[in-house]
Each structure stands twice: as structure tokens, then as C-alpha cells.
Design a protein around this motif. Sequence first.
Motif, PDB file in Angstrom:
ATOM      1  N   LEU A 289      37.548  43.613  45.315  1.00  0.00           N
ATOM      2  CA  LEU A 289      36.947  42.345  44.912  1.00  0.00           C
ATOM      3  C   LEU A 289      35.783  41.981  45.838  1.00  0.00           C
ATOM      4  O   LEU A 289      34.687  41.650  45.379  1.00  0.00           O
ATOM      5  CB  LEU A 289      38.023  41.249  44.962  1.00  0.00           C
ATOM      6  CG  LEU A 289      37.947  40.156  43.910  1.00  0.00           C
ATOM      7  CD1 LEU A 289      37.814  40.728  42.522  1.00  0.00           C
ATOM      8  CD2 LEU A 289      39.193  39.281  43.988  1.00  0.00           C
TER       9      LEU A 289
ATOM     10  N   PRO B   1      33.746  39.773  40.142  1.00  0.00           N
ATOM     11  CA  PRO B   1      34.820  39.974  39.160  1.00  0.00           C
ATOM     12  C   PRO B   1      34.608  41.174  38.235  1.00  0.00           C
ATOM     13  O   PRO B   1      35.555  41.589  37.573  1.00  0.00           O
ATOM     14  CB  PRO B   1      34.838  38.666  38.372  1.00  0.00           C
ATOM     15  CG  PRO B   1      33.543  38.018  38.645  1.00  0.00           C
ATOM     16  CD  PRO B   1      33.105  38.466  39.986  1.00  0.00           C
TER      17      PRO B   1
ATOM     18  N   LYS C 297      38.462  37.295  47.377  1.00  0.00           N
ATOM     19  CA  LYS C 297      39.821  36.927  46.984  1.00  0.00           C
ATOM     20  C   LYS C 297      40.155  35.512  47.435  1.00  0.00           C
ATOM     21  O   LYS C 297      40.760  34.748  46.713  1.00  0.00           O
ATOM     22  CB  LYS C 297      40.795  37.912  47.612  1.00  0.00           C
ATOM     23  CG  LYS C 297      42.234  37.666  47.235  1.00  0.00           C
ATOM     24  CD  LYS C 297      43.165  38.596  48.002  1.00  0.00           C
ATOM     25  CE  LYS C 297      44.608  38.256  47.699  1.00  0.00           C
ATOM     26  NZ  LYS C 297      45.551  38.946  48.571  1.00  0.00           N
TER      27      LYS C 297
ATOM     28  N   THR D 174      37.260  44.522  39.069  1.00  0.00           N
ATOM     29  CA  THR D 174      38.619  43.982  39.098  1.00  0.00           C
ATOM     30  C   THR D 174      39.595  45.131  38.889  1.00  0.00           C
ATOM     31  O   THR D 174      39.415  45.946  37.991  1.00  0.00           O
ATOM     32  CB  THR D 174      38.804  42.944  37.976  1.00  0.00           C
ATOM     33  OG1 THR D 174      38.068  41.773  38.301  1.00  0.00           O
ATOM     34  CG2 THR D 174      40.253  42.565  37.822  1.00  0.00           C
TER      35      THR D 174
ATOM     36  N   VAL E 114      44.698  42.987  40.674  1.00  0.00           N
ATOM     37  CA  VAL E 114      44.205  41.613  40.562  1.00  0.00           C
ATOM     38  C   VAL E 114      44.790  40.961  39.312  1.00  0.00           C
ATOM     39  O   VAL E 114      45.204  39.800  39.333  1.00  0.00           O
ATOM     40  CB  VAL E 114      42.662  41.584  40.503  1.00  0.00           C
ATOM     41  CG1 VAL E 114      42.168  40.149  40.381  1.00  0.00           C
ATOM     42  CG2 VAL E 114      42.065  42.245  41.726  1.00  0.00           C
TER      43      VAL E 114
ATOM     44  N   PHE F   5      43.004  45.626  46.372  1.00  0.00           N
ATOM     45  CA  PHE F   5      42.755  44.290  45.828  1.00  0.00           C
ATOM     46  C   PHE F   5      41.538  43.660  46.511  1.00  0.00           C
ATOM     47  O   PHE F   5      40.441  43.605  45.947  1.00  0.00           O
ATOM     48  CB  PHE F   5      44.012  43.437  46.030  1.00  0.00           C
ATOM     49  CG  PHE F   5      44.013  42.080  45.383  1.00  0.00           C
ATOM     50  CD1 PHE F   5      42.847  41.385  45.135  1.00  0.00           C
ATOM     51  CD2 PHE F   5      45.205  41.480  45.013  1.00  0.00           C
ATOM     52  CE1 PHE F   5      42.866  40.136  44.547  1.00  0.00           C
ATOM     53  CE2 PHE F   5      45.234  40.221  44.414  1.00  0.00           C
ATOM     54  CZ  PHE F   5      44.056  39.556  44.195  1.00  0.00           C
ATOM     55  N   ALA F   6      41.728  43.215  47.755  1.00  0.00           N
ATOM     56  CA  ALA F   6      40.676  42.460  48.441  1.00  0.00           C
ATOM     57  C   ALA F   6      39.430  43.317  48.682  1.00  0.00           C
ATOM     58  O   ALA F   6      38.310  42.823  48.591  1.00  0.00           O
ATOM     59  CB  ALA F   6      41.205  41.909  49.755  1.00  0.00           C
TER      60      ALA F   6
ATOM     61  N   ASP G  53      36.990  33.756  44.116  1.00  0.00           N
ATOM     62  CA  ASP G  53      37.436  34.032  42.760  1.00  0.00           C
ATOM     63  C   ASP G  53      38.377  32.927  42.278  1.00  0.00           C
ATOM     64  O   ASP G  53      39.366  32.629  42.952  1.00  0.00           O
ATOM     65  CB  ASP G  53      38.168  35.397  42.749  1.00  0.00           C
ATOM     66  CG  ASP G  53      38.319  35.934  41.338  1.00  0.00           C
ATOM     67  OD1 ASP G  53      38.743  35.169  40.460  1.00  0.00           O
ATOM     68  OD2 ASP G  53      38.019  37.120  41.125  1.00  0.00           O
TER      69      ASP G  53
ATOM     70  N   TYR H  36      48.304  39.987  39.944  1.00  0.00           N
ATOM     71  CA  TYR H  36      48.321  38.787  40.786  1.00  0.00           C
ATOM     72  C   TYR H  36      48.060  37.550  39.944  1.00  0.00           C
ATOM     73  O   TYR H  36      48.758  36.549  40.037  1.00  0.00           O
ATOM     74  CB  TYR H  36      47.249  38.915  41.870  1.00  0.00           C
ATOM     75  CG  TYR H  36      47.201  37.756  42.844  1.00  0.00           C
ATOM     76  CD1 TYR H  36      47.946  37.779  44.017  1.00  0.00           C
ATOM     77  CD2 TYR H  36      46.417  36.640  42.597  1.00  0.00           C
ATOM     78  CE1 TYR H  36      47.910  36.729  44.910  1.00  0.00           C
ATOM     79  CE2 TYR H  36      46.376  35.579  43.483  1.00  0.00           C
ATOM     80  CZ  TYR H  36      47.117  35.634  44.636  1.00  0.00           C
ATOM     81  OH  TYR H  36      47.084  34.578  45.518  1.00  0.00           O
ATOM     82  N   GLN H  37      47.037  37.661  39.090  1.00  0.00           N
ATOM     83  CA  GLN H  37      46.665  36.554  38.215  1.00  0.00           C
ATOM     84  C   GLN H  37      47.841  36.148  37.330  1.00  0.00           C
ATOM     85  O   GLN H  37      48.163  34.976  37.193  1.00  0.00           O
ATOM     86  CB  GLN H  37      45.473  36.981  37.365  1.00  0.00           C
ATOM     87  CG  GLN H  37      44.827  35.853  36.610  1.00  0.00           C
ATOM     88  CD  GLN H  37      43.722  36.356  35.695  1.00  0.00           C
ATOM     89  OE1 GLN H  37      43.420  37.549  35.681  1.00  0.00           O
ATOM     90  NE2 GLN H  37      43.125  35.469  34.938  1.00  0.00           N
TER      91      GLN H  37
ATOM     92  N   THR I 152      32.154  37.900  45.257  1.00  0.00           N
ATOM     93  CA  THR I 152      33.173  36.904  44.943  1.00  0.00           C
ATOM     94  C   THR I 152      34.453  37.383  45.594  1.00  0.00           C
ATOM     95  O   THR I 152      34.976  38.424  45.234  1.00  0.00           O
ATOM     96  CB  THR I 152      33.373  36.806  43.418  1.00  0.00           C
ATOM     97  OG1 THR I 152      32.092  36.597  42.810  1.00  0.00           O
ATOM     98  CG2 THR I 152      34.278  35.660  43.052  1.00  0.00           C
TER      99      THR I 152
ATOM    100  N   ARG J  42      40.517  33.042  40.102  1.00  0.00           N
ATOM    101  CA  ARG J  42      41.841  33.554  39.751  1.00  0.00           C
ATOM    102  C   ARG J  42      42.762  33.630  40.955  1.00  0.00           C
ATOM    103  O   ARG J  42      43.955  33.821  40.825  1.00  0.00           O
ATOM    104  CB  ARG J  42      41.723  34.952  39.124  1.00  0.00           C
ATOM    105  CG  ARG J  42      41.010  34.954  37.796  1.00  0.00           C
ATOM    106  CD  ARG J  42      40.685  36.356  37.356  1.00  0.00           C
ATOM    107  NE  ARG J  42      39.707  36.989  38.245  1.00  0.00           N
ATOM    108  CZ  ARG J  42      39.337  38.250  38.145  1.00  0.00           C
ATOM    109  NH1 ARG J  42      39.871  39.030  37.238  1.00  0.00           N
ATOM    110  NH2 ARG J  42      38.435  38.754  38.965  1.00  0.00           N
TER     111      ARG J  42
END
Lengths: 333, 537
Positions: free
Chosen positions: B206, B212, A199, B215, B219, B202-203, A161, B222-223, A197, A163
Motif C-alpha cells: 500500500l 489503492p 495504511k 491493493t 488488504v 500489506f503495508a 487509506d 482486512y477491509q 496512500t 479502508r
Amino acid sequence: MRFSTLLTATLICWVPLSAAAADRTLTVYTYDAFISEWGPGPAIKQAFEAECGCTLEFVALDSSIGVLSRLRLEGESNKADVVLGLDLNVLAEAKATGLFAAHGVTAEDLALPVAWTDDTFLPFDYGYFAFVYDTETLASPPKSLKELVEAPDDLKIILEDPRSSTPGLGLLLWVRSVYGDKAPEAWAKLAKKTLTTTKGWSEAYGLFLKGEAPLVLSYTTSPAYHMIAEDEQRYQAAGFAEGHYMQVEVAAMTKSTDDPELAQRFLQFMLSPGFQSTIPTAQWMYPVIDLPEGLPAAYDKLVDPSKPLLFPAEEVAAERKAWVDEWLQAVSE
Amino acid sequence: MPWWLPATSALCVVAAVVGGALVALGVAAPGFDIAGNLDDAYLWRVVWFTVLQASLSTLLSVALAIPVARAMARRQFPGRGLLLRLFSLSLVIPTIVAIFGIAAVHGRSGWVNDVLVLLGIGRANYLYGLTGILIGHCFFNMPFVARILLQAIESVPPESWRVASQFGLRSRDLFRLIEWPAMRTVLPGVAGLVFMLCFTSFAVVLTLGGGPKATTLEVAVYQALRFDFDLGRAVTLALVQLLLCGAIVLAVLQLAVPGTTALTEGRLYERPDTGGRLGRAVDGLALLLTGALVVLPLIAVAVAGFNATAAEVLARPALWHAVGQSLVIALSAGTLALLLGGAILISSRSLRHRLGRPAAAARLELPASLILVVPPFVLATGLFVLLRQVADVFALGMPLVILVNALMALPFVVRFLGGPMMEEAQRHDRLCQSLGIAGWNRLRLVEWPGLRRPIGLALAVAATLSLGDLGVIALFGSQDFATLPLLLYQAIGGFRMTEAAVIAALLSLLCLALFLVIEGGLGGLGAFRGLRRHRHV
């Protein structure tokens, strides 16, 4: 076991960490993979300390981007003399913080495939993003990015990803530099082939090695690890005709350093064989100078991109957010 | 001592850490614009997906945990004790290892697909997508829910089973009249906790969600924090997460009901529904599903660990140094979590038992869980900003990691200890009050004998959770500090997948050993026996 015994045991186990005392200490902020026992950090520490008669202290943050955000949080009062491990793509933002000083090093030995003129940041390694494939499950890998984009949808790829990971952002820029404004269409096609996709690079590469997909986004130098450390020829990088997008990792000294002379000496050392010879087999990237002993033999078998692709750092800084939003839109449909 | 004092003191610690971190970050943010950050279509699409996947994951985890807990309650089979302890492992295993384990079983070239090919059915690609998220979250949470529900079923006075046999009640009626009411007392709390864990995933979301499109709000935070370095947006999104999660969990807690535990003379009576072909089939199916979802991925982790590099990895001093530091953190954080959790429960028990307000008690326990919905990188960054003006953050590393780990384990302590403590009050509270037994004497003479087993269990869970946690230390920056999970991530980052697999297997074994030692040591040897042993015999 009685509760009180447990409590006592816990207290006894509490061993305070003692800091080594030395006259001159150089503090280097870097990311954690760099100083892990598998990374180049330990050998570099030993080599530099033997040469400078000082103590080299690494402060390890969780990632390259973590290094920059730590610095931004601390501002002028940071404890770093040198910051090592920033990615070229965050260079403009790093510069804008005004926390870095000109390096003053004459870097005439640099052997990067692109010209380097920056007076603040110095590169210490570089590499190219690439799709690594499993030769046992994929006999004929795509020969260009276009071929990959147009490949049938049952060819599965694992991506990172943009991001949250450096290779992810690298592919974003790679697609952009090949397709320009047509990038969203290419992404829509890639999305159909994307198994997942992840992390970060670790999840993606781990799933690839488990055989979940025949192609994964990594580096041209990844096969060198398998050939050198495991004597395994199975995993190879696919060379793409359009060229490969570059990653350059840089370091700089801070304005607030209390020992600019030592910091500069470290940057000088960074471009010497003592530092650079650890890069190919600990960092699994290319050194930025020509090593006296040359590169390990396995590096001759790697894909050598005739055309390195790279956007200027200012352009990345200006466009990154828009490009990421565009990507998100294209792959979420 | 007024009834509210212990909980208030403990919750002050939670509020100081969580609130302090968020406020410090908010103050540090230039141009903090809450409204501007919320006006964003992408954000609300992410919020919608987060709520959806968390709700589905919670529902599925609970729906599966009910038959599993029932099967474990009424069946004795070889390996039952081991299975129960394995249940506590899935929450502890670092996310990336769990993802690899799940992929090894359910992935495109996983074991399930190998069997399907062998049977001539062909490959089925079911892992990456919403199913992947659900499989992942069930792996993490279903065993934990099942364990709590099993505890609830086991607290049913054995006389109920005798009465049920006398009336000739069937399995369905037993569930409706005895087991469901027992489970209902703990279900809202545990469902709320699972919801929070899935909400902040999160992980797993994803990676197993396929991309994506899947999400979560985590996430996006984090972004905002790491990618864009937009502190204001990060704090705003973290607040949205905190408030949204808090509101949903509060709504779930309205379903809380008081416990219905009755007095027992403590004799053992057999359940009348252990025969029956249908019951056996259902239990078998539940255990089979547990095997596929929980046990096989754990086995995959263990199998991967037995490789050629094992001897070399285990001989490294750095590894044992990390083991030592991990154990110190685990035991200290576990103990602290137990003390804080105990304090909260003393107050909430009074509220529930003496004042008869179960929903208010559940609300009192809720803030103990809220640290779970603050993204760890927001917490770490906030604490860093907060503390760096007053102290050397590097020197504070160890105590800080212990404190944060303890707070993360706190909600689990509350869930594991809450039921038994309530039961204890129902048995002895009046007696203690009329005899004037209070304070240390009550703790030592009355509570401890009855509660040592659940205390052992709660401490074991809290300590192992802290053992497996990567901890905020990775975000603080460190020099000589290494824990096993940190070493594991470093190995993977350095291509050393086989070495990482050894470390992962060692970590799992260590968790299991720590669990057995604490549970057996504190809970008395009876905890080791697979047989259910009732107290006051």
C-alpha cells in the motif's frame, strides 16, 4: 551455551503476570495509543483511582475499530464496563449492537462546537482533519480544498487509506461534504497529486517528516505537538476556506456492566478537568469542556475552523460503503 | 517409530491452530455465503494484482540472490561475516521501520537522490509505484534467499572444486555444473516461501505501491473483517488466499529435485574462479546492489537511532521490561519452532532419502508454511472466538503469542535446516542403520556434531523473527503486556518519531546480538569465523 542451558534459562525467565487485587474494578476497553506511556491513559488511571478508591483496568485493543469488533465478537458476555475511543463515524453501528446503556449523565459543561444530545455516547475529545505542511518546502499552502484539488500535479500529498484508517475516512467525508456528488471528479484530480496512500496515520506522518512530500493529511492540532514538545514552528496546518471535517471520539457504558454506578462515575469523571486536562498535550486533541487553566498557549496559534463539517452518524453508516467504493473507482483509474 | 509420525504430530499442531481459527470464525459468521462473496469484479482485480506483484517480487528476489550468493561464496572480504548476519536482520525489522529506512535511501529526498543532485543529474522519483513494491520486497526477501543459496553452495563437496580446477573449468561452467544443481535443490522451497510472504504483504504494498491501485488480497480481507465486520467475507477471502497461494506454491514445488550431495573427506580446496576480471566485476556489482537495497536502509535505521533522545529513552524501565518480555517470547518461540521444524524434517528426510520421493517430501513441508498466508488479524480473531468459550484469553496471552510466533517461524526453520539434515542423512544414514544406531544416541552422537551449526542458525533466525514480530497480542488486547515492536508502534502513534527511531535501532542491535549469541553458542565458536569450516575435519 548448551541447548539445555538455553532451555532452562527460557523457563526461568517465564515470569507470570500477577493481577492486582482490589474490591471494585472498572474495566475499560480502549485502543492501545490511549494507554501507551505517551498517551493520556497513565495519568487518567492515577487520577481516577485516587478519587474512586477502585482499580481502573484498561484493556488495550489495536485500534478504535478493533475495540468495536472485539465487542461485537464478545456480545453480551463482554468484560467491559466502559468502552472508550469509538469514532463518531462508527457510532450508528455501535448503537445497533444494542450492547450499550444510556449514560444518564447531565453533560451541561460540554463545550463542543456542535450540539450534543446523544443519550448513550459521550464525547471525550475532538479535533479537525487538516493538511499539515512543511513551511520550509512550501511557502504558500493551498487556502481551500478546491485550491488543493486544482493545484498543479507536482504538488505532492501523502494520504491515508479510508479502508484502514480514521483520517483516511475523514478525508473521504470531507471531500464528500464539500463536493457532494462531484466527489469522484475531485478524487480523480487528487489522485494525480497523491505520492502515496498509506495504511495508517503513522506511516503517512513518518514519511512526511522524512521530507517525502510537503503536505500530509493529519489534524489541525498536529502542529501543537511540534510547538510544545519540540519547540519547532516548522510544521503548520493549512486552513481551508470550506471548513474542516471533524473527528469526535466517544465513550459509553455497557449494558452488561456489573457496576453501573462506578461506570457512570467514570463517565462523569471523563468530563471533569482531571481527565480533560490530559487531552491537549497527551492526546493532541481538543478537550470537550472549557478547562479552568485554559488551553496551552500553542493552541492559540492553530488553525481554528470557522465552519466545522460533520455528517450525521446515521448518514455515514448508510452511505459509507458506497462512498468508499466510489472513491476506490475514482482513484484506481 | 514410523517415518511419518514426527511430521504428522507437528503438522497437527499447525492444523489445529490455523484450521481451528478459520473454522471458529466461519461458524461465528452469520449467513456464510461463499459464492456470493466471490462474485465481485473488484475482488478479482485485487487477486490479479496480488499474484502479479508477488510473482515479480519473487522472481526479482531470487534473480538477485543468485549472483549475491555466488559473490559471497567465492570472495573473502572484510565485513563478510557481519554482512551475512545483517542479512538476517531485514526479515526481522518491523514493516514500518523498514519503510522509513527504504524511504530514507530511495525516497524523493533520500540519499540516492541527494547523490544524484550532487552529481548534477537531478532528482529521480522512482520509489512509489511497482518499483517501490519490488524494492521493498527485495529488501525483505533477497537476503534470506541469498543466505539459503549460500548454504547450498557451501555444502558442495570441496573435491568438486579440485576436479574443476583439474579440468580447467571456467566460471560459467562451474555455475552450470556445480552451483546451479546445488541451488536447484533448495530453490523451489525458498521461492515458494518468498512468494507467500510477498503475496500477503500489506503495508509495504500500500505505502510503497503509491496508493489503492496497489491493493493485495490481504488488504481486502482486512477491509472485510475490520471495516465492514463481515466475518463470512473475511473467512471466504482468507480461504481464497490460502488455496490460491497453496496451489501456486505446490506447482512451484513440482520443480523440486533430490539433493546430489556426495561424500567428502572434508579437506579444503580453493575454487578455481576467484581470479578473472569479469567475475570480479559481476561480484562487485552484486555486492553493490546488496549495499543499496539492504545495507543502506539498515544503516538509515541505525543512523536515525543515534539522536538526542537516545540516552533518555534507554533509561526508561518500561523499555527494559519490554526487552525482557520480547526475549522470553523470542527464545521460547524459537525453541518451539526448532522442535516442530525438526520433527517435520525427520519425516520429510525419510521420504526424500530412503523412499526417494523429493516432490512428495516438499509437499509434506508445505503445510508448515501455510500459516504465513492466513492474515494475522483473521488468525487472531479466529483464535479469540475459538478460545474465549473455554478459557480466559487474557491469561493465555503469552503462551498464545509464543505458539503463533513459533508457527510463523516454522517455515524458516524448515528452509534453513532442511538442506543440512538431508546432507547428514546421505552421509550417515546407511552407516547408522547397519550399526543399529537410532533414537537419542543417533541424535547425540551422529546428528548433533554435524548439525549443530545449522541448528544454531535456524534457532537464531526463528528467535530473532519472533523478537521483531508485533505478534497477535496487539490484536488480542492486553494490559501489562509490552514487547519492543509494540512499544515502537506506540511511540510512532504518539508523534514520538525520534524515540521510535531509538527503539528501532535498539531492536536491530538486540536481534544482531541474539543472533550472534545463539549461533555462536549452539554452533560452536567456529560459527563466528568468517572462514568456511567443513565438518568432520
